[in-house]
Enzyme design. Structure first.
Site, PDB file in Angstrom:
ATOM      1  NE  ARG A  18      -1.881  -2.276   3.239  1.00 30.55           N
ATOM      2  CZ  ARG A  18      -2.248  -2.757   4.433  1.00 30.55           C
ATOM      3  NH1 ARG A  18      -3.416  -2.403   4.960  1.00 30.55           N
ATOM      4  NH2 ARG A  18      -1.464  -3.559   5.106  1.00 30.55           N
ATOM      5  CE1 TYR A 112       2.467  -8.439  13.782  1.00 31.00           C
ATOM      6  CE2 TYR A 112       0.660  -6.913  13.398  1.00 31.00           C
ATOM      7  CZ  TYR A 112       1.118  -8.201  13.632  1.00 31.00           C
ATOM      8  OH  TYR A 112       0.220  -9.230  13.689  1.00 31.00           O
ATOM      9  CG  ASP A 114       3.376  -1.998  10.014  1.00 30.24           C
ATOM     10  OD1 ASP A 114       3.319  -2.526  11.148  1.00 30.24           O
ATOM     11  OD2 ASP A 114       2.499  -2.161   9.135  1.00 30.24           O
ATOM     12  CG  ASN A 239      -1.074  -0.458   6.990  1.00 27.41           C
ATOM     13  OD1 ASN A 239      -0.112  -1.168   7.263  1.00 27.41           O
ATOM     14  ND2 ASN A 239      -2.185  -0.458   7.699  1.00 27.41           N
ATOM     15  NE  ARG A 345      29.291  21.232  -2.391  1.00 26.28           N
ATOM     16  CZ  ARG A 345      30.142  21.038  -3.401  1.00 26.28           C
ATOM     17  NH1 ARG A 345      30.563  22.080  -4.102  1.00 26.28           N
ATOM     18  NH2 ARG A 345      30.561  19.836  -3.692  1.00 26.28           N
ATOM     19  CE  LYS A 363      35.219  20.324  -2.218  1.00 26.32           C
ATOM     20  NZ  LYS A 363      35.845  19.505  -3.252  1.00 26.32           N
ATOM     21  CB  ALA A 435      40.348  43.942  -8.985  1.00 30.04           C
ATOM     22  NE  ARG A 453      43.812  44.364 -12.985  1.00 27.02           N
ATOM     23  CZ  ARG A 453      43.878  45.320 -12.075  1.00 27.02           C
ATOM     24  NH1 ARG A 453      44.194  46.547 -12.418  1.00 27.02           N
ATOM     25  NH2 ARG A 453      43.659  45.047 -10.817  1.00 27.02           N
TER      26      ARG A 453
END
Ligand code: UD1
Ligand code: CA
Length: 515
Positions: A18, A112, A114, A239, A345, A363, A435, A453
């Site tokens: 189900r 059970y 569940d 269920n 992350r 990360k 920059a 640059r």
């Protein structure tokens, strides 16, 4: 309680048709915890002498999840995972555990997989009543306004238990029964195994029903005890996805209320999603749409503005997460500010007072105290010192298509906007990166300026020439803009005049742009 005379069987072999899922039903989770793990935890509290988890559908995975959960638990050594090769019903499933109970003559508690809301105290009360009454079989019962889906408790007119009747086998006269079978039994081993051997699958589902042993015990004149559970949610069997959503909401609400009692403010408790292992310090304020998952630990006095998803994140005290933050497997130091719209992350470790601004991704980035990366930046596989400023649009080029490499940036470094750091590369303490620089060679410590640059050029009148040549090709006249004043003053415009001076290049040698 005589735990050495208590064994437990958990039924977890069914597919759960189900649920309409490829995954075994008992592996589905409420508040992040698989159903079978909840039942297992409850069972473990009773410290049974033997514990068998009957597995079948996706058996190897169910076993793996259970074993991983019990890895360091004292009862781990007493647990077995008998296989039910074909799912022929709950009675057949318990039979699969018989070999695991060879020589055991105590009582067997059957659960059970569940029914995840079950509490250990409820089981203890059932076992106590079972022992005190000298019953052969005892079971929990529950009264429901809507008993749909459950086996019903059928009693004689004098109230004595007669049998359990599965919904699909109900006689019209029994359809009004509201007392249900939650599926939790305590049975003497000496009665259980022979009774299971006598089960027949002569019912609507052509299955071996465990519930039939109740009628057998009654017919054999054994003492059968029932114990009513007041809380329907505790013994609700899951269920379907709808059942799951109902329990999920209950579990979620309970967790939010627990942390409110612990001094946490939720501006919208209805949209706070917490998992069980999460911890939150007092005086922390949590805005709408926040998910705190896994082993996330939030410190005291933090503010989470809203719309955030944190998994296995550790936040120190006084951290401010502005709107729209996604974090996993990371550590955020006290007083740090992250967001809006930031992605932290795994392996990121931000020291105290770090500022991470909008559209910044980190990360495996170790970032030192009070360092700032406020705009549009990717910091991957890097170690950055304290008091450093990372300009807008900085990128650590950590991947060369074959392997990942680290970038190391020292203390008090100024990284100008739009800098690329081609790893592996090191920028020493106090360095000043202009920059637009592409850093490919290590920069020594000691306050040097580095800039790479292409010198800027101005090509006078280029646009006008381009337009007129385009117009002559297409035959369309094009309005030509007036040349700049300086040009107008001149007699003759050279065909291609490049305005570029060393002075101009030098003038823009320093870092530019927002930092
Ligand atoms: C069962 C009971 C029902 C009770 C309800 C309570 C029976 C015959 N019926 O019905 O009286 O009201 O639980 O929630 O017992 N399982 C196996 N192998 C199998 C079949 C099932 O291991 O061959 C496991 C399932 O994984 C599940 C548990 O047994 O964890 C219950 O099975 P399920 O099919 O959900 O039983 P219900 O129809 O809910
Ligand atoms: Ca069920």
């Amino acid at each position: 309680m005589a735990a050495k005379h208590l064994g437990i069987v958990i039924l977890a072999a069914g597919r759960g048709t189900r649920m309409r899922s490829d995954r075994a039903k008992v592996l589905h989770a409420i508040a992040g915890k698989p159903f079978v793990v909840s039942v297992l935890e409850t069972a473990a509290i009773l410290a049974p002498a033997r514990l068998a988890v009957v597995v079948g559908h996706e058996g190897a995975e169910v076993e793996r999840v259970c074993a991983a959960h019990l890895a360091r638990h004292p009862i781990a050594g007493t647990v077995s995972y008998p296989r039910q090769t074909e799912q022929r019903g709950t009675g057949d499933a318990v039979r699969a555990a018989e070999a695991a109970f060879a020589g055991f003559d105590g009582n067997v508690l059957i659960l059970y997989g569940d029914v995840p809301g079950l509490r250990a105290s409820t089981l203890e009360a059932l076992v106590e009543q079972h022992l005190a009454s000298g019953a052969t079989l005892s079971l929990l019962t529950n009264e429901l306004d809507d008993p749909t889906g459950y086996g019903r408790i059928a009693r004689d007119p004098d109230g004595r238990l007669r049998a359990i009747v599965e919904e699909r086998d109900l006689a019209p006269a029994d359809r009004a029964l509201r007392e249900i079978n939650p599926g939790i039994y305590c049975v003497r081993a000496g009665f259980l195994w022979p009774a299971l051997a006598r089960l027949r699958a002569d019912n609507a589902q052509r299955e071996y029903y465990l519930t039939d042993i109740v009628g057998m015990a009654v017919d054999a004149g054994k003492v059968v005890e029932t114990r009513a559970v007041p809380d329907a949610g505790e013994v609700a069997g899951i269920n379907s996805r709808e059942d799951m959503a109902v329990l999920e909401q209950r579990a979620r609400r309970a967790l939010v209320e627990k942390w409110m009692r612990g001094g946490v403010t939720f501006r919208d408790p209805a949209t706070a999603y917490l998992e069980e292992d999460v911890t939150i310090g007092s005086d922390t304020e949590i805005g709408p749409n926040v998910q705190l998952l896994g082993r996330t630990a939030v410190g005291r006095g933090c503010v989470i503005d809203g719309t955030a998803l944190l998994r296995d994140a550790t936040l120190g005290d006084g951290v401010h997460l502005r709107l729209g933050v996604v974090m996993s497997e990371c550590e955020i130091g006290a007083g740090a500010v992250v967001g809006p719209f930031a992605h932290i992350r795994p392996g990121s470790a931000l020291a105290e007072g770090v500022h991470i601004g909008n559209f910044v991704e980190t990360k495996k980035a170790k970032i030192g105290r009070a360092t700032k990366a406020s705009h549009l930046t990717y910091l991957g596989d890097c170690d950055i010192g304290a008091g450093t400023n990372i300009g807008a649009g900085t990128i650590t080029c950590n991947y060369d298509g074959f392997a990942k490499h680290r970038t190391v940036i020292g203390d008090r470094v100024q990284i100008g906007s739009d800098t690329q750091l081609v790893a592996p590369v090191t920028v020493g303490d106090d360095a000043y990166v202009g920059a637009g620089t592409t850093v490919t060679v290590d920069v020594p410590a000691g306050g040097h300026l580095v800039v790479s640059r292409v010198p800027q050029r101005t090509i006078a009148g280029w646009v006008a020439r381009k337009r007129s040549s385009a117009a002559s090709k297409s035959g369309t006249p094009v309005a030509t803009p007036a040349p700049p004043k300086a040009e107008r003053a001149k007699k003759r415009t050279p065909k291609r005049k490049v305005v570029s001076t060393r002075g101009a290049a030098r003038a823009q040698g320093g870092p530019r742009g927002k930092r």
